[in-house]
Structure formats: structure tokens, C-alpha cells
Design a protein around this motif. Structure first.
Motif, PDB file in Angstrom:
ATOM      1  N   UNK A  10      50.711  38.847  28.510  1.00 24.95           N
ATOM      2  CA  UNK A  10      51.495  38.182  27.469  1.00 24.95           C
ATOM      3  C   UNK A  10      52.105  36.914  28.049  1.00 24.95           C
ATOM      4  N   UNK A  11      51.940  35.790  27.364  1.00 28.90           N
ATOM      5  CA  UNK A  11      52.439  34.499  27.847  1.00 28.90           C
ATOM      6  C   UNK A  11      53.213  33.824  26.728  1.00 28.90           C
ATOM      7  N   UNK A  12      54.456  33.435  26.989  1.00 30.32           N
ATOM      8  CA  UNK A  12      55.215  32.672  25.998  1.00 30.32           C
ATOM      9  C   UNK A  12      55.052  31.179  26.274  1.00 30.32           C
ATOM     10  N   UNK A  28      40.060  33.466  33.510  1.00 32.45           N
ATOM     11  CA  UNK A  28      39.092  33.344  34.605  1.00 32.45           C
ATOM     12  C   UNK A  28      39.080  34.589  35.487  1.00 32.45           C
ATOM     13  N   UNK A  29      40.249  35.204  35.622  1.00 33.33           N
ATOM     14  CA  UNK A  29      40.361  36.368  36.495  1.00 33.33           C
ATOM     15  C   UNK A  29      40.179  37.680  35.749  1.00 33.33           C
ATOM     16  N   UNK A  30      39.566  37.615  34.576  1.00 29.59           N
ATOM     17  CA  UNK A  30      39.089  38.821  33.917  1.00 29.59           C
ATOM     18  C   UNK A  30      40.069  39.567  33.047  1.00 29.59           C
ATOM     19  N   UNK A  31      41.176  38.931  32.650  1.00 31.35           N
ATOM     20  CA  UNK A  31      42.118  39.619  31.767  1.00 31.35           C
ATOM     21  C   UNK A  31      41.393  40.122  30.520  1.00 31.35           C
ATOM     22  N   UNK A  32      41.637  41.364  30.170  1.00 29.90           N
ATOM     23  CA  UNK A  32      40.977  41.973  29.015  1.00 29.90           C
ATOM     24  C   UNK A  32      41.550  41.443  27.711  1.00 29.90           C
ATOM     25  N   UNK A  33      42.861  41.194  27.703  1.00 30.91           N
ATOM     26  CA  UNK A  33      43.510  40.710  26.496  1.00 30.91           C
ATOM     27  C   UNK A  33      44.603  39.720  26.816  1.00 30.91           C
ATOM     28  N   UNK A  34      44.820  38.779  25.907  1.00 31.72           N
ATOM     29  CA  UNK A  34      45.867  37.773  26.052  1.00 31.72           C
ATOM     30  C   UNK A  34      46.711  37.744  24.787  1.00 31.72           C
ATOM     31  N   UNK A  35      47.999  37.950  24.954  1.00 30.56           N
ATOM     32  CA  UNK A  35      48.949  37.790  23.855  1.00 30.56           C
ATOM     33  C   UNK A  35      49.605  36.436  24.047  1.00 30.56           C
TER      34      UNK A  35
END
Length: 261
Positions: A10-12, A28-35
């Protein structure tokens, strides 16, 4: 190397600057999900749409949840966590990045400037940190990594930043105390202290050529920072490489702080 494989991040303030750089590096480093939280006006809406496309080009498997809102409103943090978890199930990493820096002379500063800067930078960081920490405590497996984007301004002063520097010092302190409070739940909390990073937040200030060159000369590496210079350390702190790092303050400034001469 996929340091964040399987992680939900999660990134604000993700639409531009450091937040955007962190989103791309996490992808790039394979995060499955991004909030991805963003302010939600027309400009940031366009930015978040282009960011989605960039993330997809890097990591087509990553699921993206974009949530607009004013981070100074505590309901925004609640919505970011709720909507993110509804789709992705959990949150493993928080990068609390959203912030503003309206340069202003101290003696003539309207109270509204102080209040707005504090409410976005410090109050917003508290709201999202508390809500994500509760999610990390309750999920299985329990735990996670919280990263507060502070600033070199937490350590030094600025004549046009009397309203800004206390908020960044507060974020550093927030991460230190959170590390103590959240350690029993396997939640790590650390702060990154960027130096002068060329982003929209200081674009106008750095348009002064003499000032820009002066800032460059003060660094040991002879250049201003870029968002990806902060994104790498953020991925490190988010990953298991930093599994025994909590309560730390990582200064990422190209040697600006130590360069007395």
C-alpha cells in the motif's frame, strides 16, 4: 531478484514523485498487489491511470487497487485499507508517502498554511499507519513492514520550511514509537529520510538555477536525487532482507547531510 514476491503493498501519494517511483520498483520486485492512494483531482487521476499502465508493462500479474481521497481526512485511510483488503485480502507493506511542502516565509505565514501542511503530512501519516497496523495485527500470518517517508528536514532547518520540518520530524518519531508499539505483532516500522529529490513538490523552488546548482554542489555525489533513489531503500525495508530492522532512520541524501564544507 523478486524481493517482494507475494507481497501486497500500500502506497499513499502514489501518483507522482517518490510514491510513483516506489510503486514501479515494488512492481519490478514482484509485488502481487498494489494499493495506490492518490489525491483524486483531474491531474492525479490522469497520473494514476498512466501509472497503472507502467505497472502492467513491468508486472502484468500485479493486481492494482487505486483509491482517491484527501489523506488529511481520516476516512480516506479507512477507505484505502477497506477497499484494498476487499480485493487483495491483506496488506504486507505500507509506504506512507503522501505529503506537501508549500514554501513560505515564516513571519507572514497564514495559519491555514501551517494547519494544512500538518494535517496532510503528519495527521495523514498517523491515520494510515494506525489503520494499516490494525489490519496487519489481525491478519494471518500476522505482521508486516511500515515505512514512513520522512526527510532530511527532520534533522535540519529551512527558512522557508518552518511549517514543514516539524511534520517530517514527527513522522520520524511516529515510526520510532510505532516500532516499539507494534513489535509484539511482528510489525516493523522504519523511516526513510530523503535529501533533495527532484519531484513536483520542489519543482518551483529548484527552478532557481543558482539555488539548484548550490544544492547539487552540497551533495557528495554531485547530483540531486531521483524518485528511484528512494524506491530502492523502500524495497529493502519492505523485504525480508530487513527482517531484523525496525525503528531505524535511513538517510538517503547523496551525502548532503555530512558535507559540511
Amino acid at each position: 531478484m523478486s524481493l517482494l514476491q507475494g507481497r501486497i503493498v500500500c502506497i499513499t501519494g502514489a501518483s507522482r514523485g517518490i510514491g510513483r517511483g516506489c510503486a514501479l520498483e515494488c512492481a519490478k520486485h514482484g509485488a502481487t498487489g498494489l494499493i495506490l492512494h492518490y489525491y483524486g483531482d483531474a491531474e492525479t487521476q490522469d497520473e494514476i491511470e498512466s501509472l497503472k499502465q507502467e505497472v502492467a508493462a513491468i508486472n502484468a500479474k500485479a493486481t492494482i487497487v487505486a483509491v482517491p481521497g484527501d489523506i488529511a481526512d481520516p476516512e480516506t485511510a479507512t477507505r484505502v485499507v477497506r477497499e484494498g483488503v476487499e480485493v487483495l485480502g491483506r496488506i504486507d507493506v505500507l509506504i506512507s508517502n503522501a505529503g506537501i511542502c508549500p514554501f513560505w516565509d515564516f513571519l507572514s505565514m497564514p495559519l491555514s498554511v501551517w494547519e494544512r501542511t500538518r494535517s496532510v503530512n503528519l495527521d495523514g501519516s498517523f491515520y494510515i499507519t494506525q489503520r494499516v497496523a490494525n489490519q496487519m495485527k489481525d491478519q494471518t500470518p500476522q505482521g508486516g513492514s511500515i515505512i514512513g517517508i520522512s526527510s532530511i528536514s527532520a534533522l535540519v532547518g529551512g527558512g522557508q520550511q518552518v511549517h514543514y520540518t516539524p511534520t517530517k520530524a514527527g513522522i520520524l518519531s511516529l515510526m520510532q514509537s510505532s516500532a516499539v508499539a507494534l513489535g509484539p505483532y511482528n510489525i516493523r516500522a522504519n523511516a526513510i529520510l530523503p535529501g533533495t529529490i527532484a519531484t513536483d513538490i520542489n519543482k518551483e523552488d529548484l527552478s532557481d538555477v543558482a539555488k539548484r546548482e548550490g544544492m547539487i554542489k552540497r551533495t557528495c555525489l554531485g547530483r540531486l536525487g531521483n524518485p528511484d533513489d528512494i524506491a530502492g531503500p523502500a524495497v529493502f525495508l519492505a523485504s525480508d532482507l530487513a527482517k531484523y530492522v525496525t525503528g531505524a532512520a535511513l538517510l538517503v541524501d547523496g551525502g548532503l547531510f555530512v558535507n559540511l564544507q
